[in-house]
Design a protein around this motif. Structure first.
Motif, mmCIF file in Angstrom:
data_model
loop_
_atom_site.group_PDB
_atom_site.id
_atom_site.type_symbol
_atom_site.label_atom_id
_atom_site.label_comp_id
_atom_site.label_asym_id
_atom_site.label_seq_id
_atom_site.Cartn_x
_atom_site.Cartn_y
_atom_site.Cartn_z
ATOM 1 N N GLY A 1 0.632 -1.243 -0.022
ATOM 2 C CA GLY A 1 0.109 -0.088 -0.114
ATOM 3 C C GLY A 1 0.737 1.332 0.083
ATOM 4 O O GLY A 1 0.473 2.248 0.540
ATOM 5 N N TRP A 2 1.802 1.040 -0.592
ATOM 6 C CA TRP A 2 3.088 2.137 -0.597
ATOM 7 C C TRP A 2 3.084 2.851 -1.967
ATOM 8 O O TRP A 2 3.062 1.931 -2.932
ATOM 9 N N PRO A 3 3.396 4.172 -2.224
ATOM 10 C CA PRO A 3 3.512 4.493 -3.489
ATOM 11 C C PRO A 3 4.716 3.983 -4.199
ATOM 12 O O PRO A 3 5.839 3.724 -3.739
ATOM 13 N N TYR A 4 4.822 3.540 -5.639
ATOM 14 C CA TYR A 4 5.670 3.295 -6.405
ATOM 15 C C TYR A 4 6.031 4.468 -7.243
ATOM 16 O O TYR A 4 5.243 5.017 -7.950
ATOM 17 N N VAL A 5 7.455 4.894 -7.437
ATOM 18 C CA VAL A 5 7.954 5.723 -8.220
ATOM 19 C C VAL A 5 9.074 5.323 -8.868
ATOM 20 O O VAL A 5 10.168 4.655 -8.146
ATOM 21 N N GLN A 6 9.112 5.540 -10.193
ATOM 22 C CA GLN A 6 10.597 5.148 -10.714
ATOM 23 C C GLN A 6 11.688 6.013 -10.673
ATOM 24 O O GLN A 6 12.246 6.656 -11.743
ATOM 25 N N ALA A 7 12.306 6.150 -9.507
ATOM 26 C CA ALA A 7 13.184 7.068 -9.232
ATOM 27 C C ALA A 7 14.664 6.646 -9.579
ATOM 28 O O ALA A 7 15.478 7.448 -9.443
ATOM 29 N N LEU A 8 14.683 5.413 -10.071
ATOM 30 C CA LEU A 8 15.784 4.798 -10.563
ATOM 31 C C LEU A 8 15.834 4.727 -12.018
ATOM 32 O O LEU A 8 14.745 3.570 -12.442
ATOM 33 N N VAL A 9 16.416 5.405 -13.034
ATOM 34 C CA VAL A 9 16.250 4.870 -14.268
ATOM 35 C C VAL A 9 17.512 4.536 -15.101
ATOM 36 O O VAL A 9 18.742 4.828 -14.577
ATOM 37 N N ARG A 10 17.390 3.742 -16.089
ATOM 38 C CA ARG A 10 18.492 3.222 -16.840
ATOM 39 C C ARG A 10 18.935 4.045 -17.890
ATOM 40 O O ARG A 10 17.864 4.608 -18.831
ATOM 41 N N ASN A 11 20.256 4.457 -18.220
ATOM 42 C CA ASN A 11 20.430 5.145 -19.210
ATOM 43 C C ASN A 11 20.302 4.242 -20.856
ATOM 44 O O ASN A 11 20.734 3.231 -21.039
ATOM 45 N N PRO A 12 19.351 4.923 -21.594
ATOM 46 C CA PRO A 12 18.802 4.125 -22.693
ATOM 47 C C PRO A 12 19.860 3.837 -23.782
ATOM 48 O O PRO A 12 19.720 2.852 -24.567
ATOM 49 N N HIS A 13 21.044 4.635 -23.723
ATOM 50 C CA HIS A 13 22.028 4.343 -24.723
ATOM 51 C C HIS A 13 23.234 3.370 -24.207
ATOM 52 O O HIS A 13 23.975 3.175 -24.913
ATOM 53 N N PHE A 14 22.872 2.966 -22.894
ATOM 54 C CA PHE A 14 23.875 2.095 -22.385
ATOM 55 C C PHE A 14 23.607 0.713 -22.346
ATOM 56 O O PHE A 14 22.530 0.325 -21.901
ATOM 57 N N ARG A 15 24.265 -0.203 -23.045
ATOM 58 C CA ARG A 15 23.875 -1.608 -23.325
ATOM 59 C C ARG A 15 24.868 -2.606 -22.645
ATOM 60 O O ARG A 15 24.488 -3.727 -22.656
ATOM 61 N N LYS A 16 25.797 -2.287 -21.907
ATOM 62 C CA LYS A 16 26.924 -3.084 -21.340
ATOM 63 C C LYS A 16 26.121 -3.777 -20.349
ATOM 64 O O LYS A 16 25.141 -3.261 -19.635
ATOM 65 N N ARG A 17 26.319 -5.325 -19.996
ATOM 66 C CA ARG A 17 25.991 -5.798 -18.732
ATOM 67 C C ARG A 17 27.135 -6.009 -17.616
ATOM 68 O O ARG A 17 28.125 -6.390 -18.034
ATOM 69 N N SER A 18 26.816 -5.675 -16.489
ATOM 70 C CA SER A 18 27.676 -5.435 -15.533
ATOM 71 C C SER A 18 28.532 -6.767 -15.257
ATOM 72 O O SER A 18 29.753 -6.944 -15.117
ATOM 73 N N PHE A 19 27.658 -7.992 -15.234
ATOM 74 C CA PHE A 19 28.185 -8.997 -14.644
ATOM 75 C C PHE A 19 29.273 -9.852 -15.704
ATOM 76 O O PHE A 19 29.899 -10.667 -15.501
ATOM 77 N N LEU A 20 29.261 -9.496 -16.887
ATOM 78 C CA LEU A 20 29.885 -9.645 -17.865
ATOM 79 C C LEU A 20 31.261 -9.037 -18.166
ATOM 80 O O LEU A 20 32.221 -9.684 -18.944
ATOM 81 N N GLU A 21 31.668 -8.030 -17.256
ATOM 82 C CA GLU A 21 32.854 -7.533 -17.152
ATOM 83 C C GLU A 21 33.952 -8.345 -16.637
ATOM 84 O O GLU A 21 33.405 -9.192 -15.702
ATOM 85 N N PRO A 22 35.087 -8.069 -17.130
ATOM 86 C CA PRO A 22 36.327 -8.840 -16.639
ATOM 87 C C PRO A 22 36.659 -8.826 -15.250
ATOM 88 O O PRO A 22 37.291 -9.658 -14.443
ATOM 89 N N ASP A 23 36.538 -7.691 -14.481
ATOM 90 C CA ASP A 23 37.044 -7.481 -13.236
ATOM 91 C C ASP A 23 36.201 -6.376 -12.391
ATOM 92 O O ASP A 23 35.292 -5.870 -13.062
ATOM 93 N N THR A 24 36.275 -6.391 -11.070
ATOM 94 C CA THR A 24 35.466 -5.599 -10.249
ATOM 95 C C THR A 24 35.377 -4.267 -10.652
ATOM 96 O O THR A 24 34.384 -3.275 -10.821
ATOM 97 N N ALA A 25 36.624 -3.538 -10.960
ATOM 98 C CA ALA A 25 36.698 -2.157 -11.267
ATOM 99 C C ALA A 25 35.880 -1.799 -12.514
ATOM 100 O O ALA A 25 35.177 -0.992 -12.648
ATOM 101 N N SER A 26 36.005 -2.673 -13.609
ATOM 102 C CA SER A 26 35.173 -2.639 -14.833
ATOM 103 C C SER A 26 33.811 -2.693 -14.449
ATOM 104 O O SER A 26 32.872 -1.911 -15.265
#
Length: 297
Positions: free
Chosen positions: A161-186
């Motif tokens: 019963g709480w309000p839902y707001v899409q306050a976190l949005v994804r950059n539509p031009h960014f396509r990389k998947r973080s879990f596929l990067e080779p190291d933590t810094a990347s």
């Protein structure tokens, strides 16, 4: 039966003599006009004849009838929202997981969150448009993490019963998947570039950003890299309390069938030995709660 395989008859494309048979891992891959969409049966071999139109010749079982064990992570994370899998609609499944998570736990942090600040209360703690005090019971806003956490967040918000707001949005031009990067810094760099905290969305909903309690709902937490970055972004934006709710059980072991996790030591739940208070401290959350396997079943 671990991974999905769908089959359909699709209309002829340009320059093709007639319709064809198409196999895909998700139903959303089939073009408009696809007919007889169904799921391939594990352990079988199917033969097709094509004499101007595809025709099913035979389906022969080549392996003993399996005890199906479809990957539930397909429904929680991998699959497109529009896919209809063995367990039904992906979107509906994720929504139901979020609602089940909300029903399983009725308190976020403390009972204070059950009593949101009213607009009148908020007016009494502001002066000339400047914040002079934090409300004793800041209003709660539920935010789904894009993209696979959105439906779960909406289900959670409706159940609480709480309000839902899409306050976190994804950059539509960014396509990389973080879990596929080779190291933590990347991976951390990708996470930082991928998301944006949208304070205006909360203000448009009539809520006093940043003096709100955020409940961030995500599909899962594997290494915790993305979660740490996102929580840091909310803290930078001035939010004091961010509770994390995960619409899946903890990931305790590497998966050899689709996600790149070389070692158990990389899993954030193992790094904190399953202690949820230690996990919350590790990623920078006010609290962390998971959906249990019993609730999924």
């Amino acid at each position: 039966g671990v991974r999905p395989l769908c089959v359909a008859e699709v209309p002829a494309g340009e320059g093709e003599a007639g319709p064809a048979v198409m196999y895909a891992s998700e139903t959303v891959a089939f073009p408009p006009g696809a007919a007889d969409v169904r799921h391939a049966v594990p352990g079988t071999c199917t033969a097709w004849w094509h004499d101007g139109a595809p025709r099913l010749a035979s389906t022969v079982r080549v392996l003993a009838a399996p005890d199906p064990h479809p990957c539930v992570f397909e429904m929680m994370y991998y699959a497109s929202p529009g896919h209809v899998g063995d367990l039904g609609s992906v979107e509906a499944f994720r929504w139901q997981c979020g609602a089940a998570l909300a029903r399983a736990e009725r308190v976020v942090g403390s009972s204070d969150c059950e009593r949101p600040t009213t607009n009148d209360d908020w007016e009494r703690v502001t002066a000339n448009g400047d914040c002079v005090a934090r409300p004793s019971h800041p209003p709660v806003v539920v935010v789904g993490s894009p993209n696979s956490g959105i439906a779960a967040g909406q289900g959670y918000a409706e159940a609480r019963g709480w309000p839902y707001v899409q306050a976190l949005v994804r950059n539509p031009h960014f396509r990389k998947r973080s879990f596929l990067e080779p190291d933590t810094a990347s991976r951390l760099r990708v996470c930082r570039e991928k998301f944006v905290v949208d304070a205006e969305a909360v203000l448009r909903a009539g809520l006093p950003w940043p003096l709100v309690t955020v409940v961030l709902v995500d599909d899962s937490m594997v290494r915790g890299n993305t979660m740490r970055v996102v929580l840091h972004m909310f803290r930078e934006a001035g939010v004091a309390d961010v509770h994390v709710r995960l619409a899946s059980p903890p990931v305790w072991s590497p998966c050899r069938y689709g996600i790149h996790i070389p070692t158990r030591e990389e899993l954030v739940i193992r790094q904190t030995i399953g202690d949820l208070e230690a996990l919350a401290l590790h990623v920078g959350a006010t609290s962390v709660r998971y959906l249990t396997m019993e609730d999924v079943e």
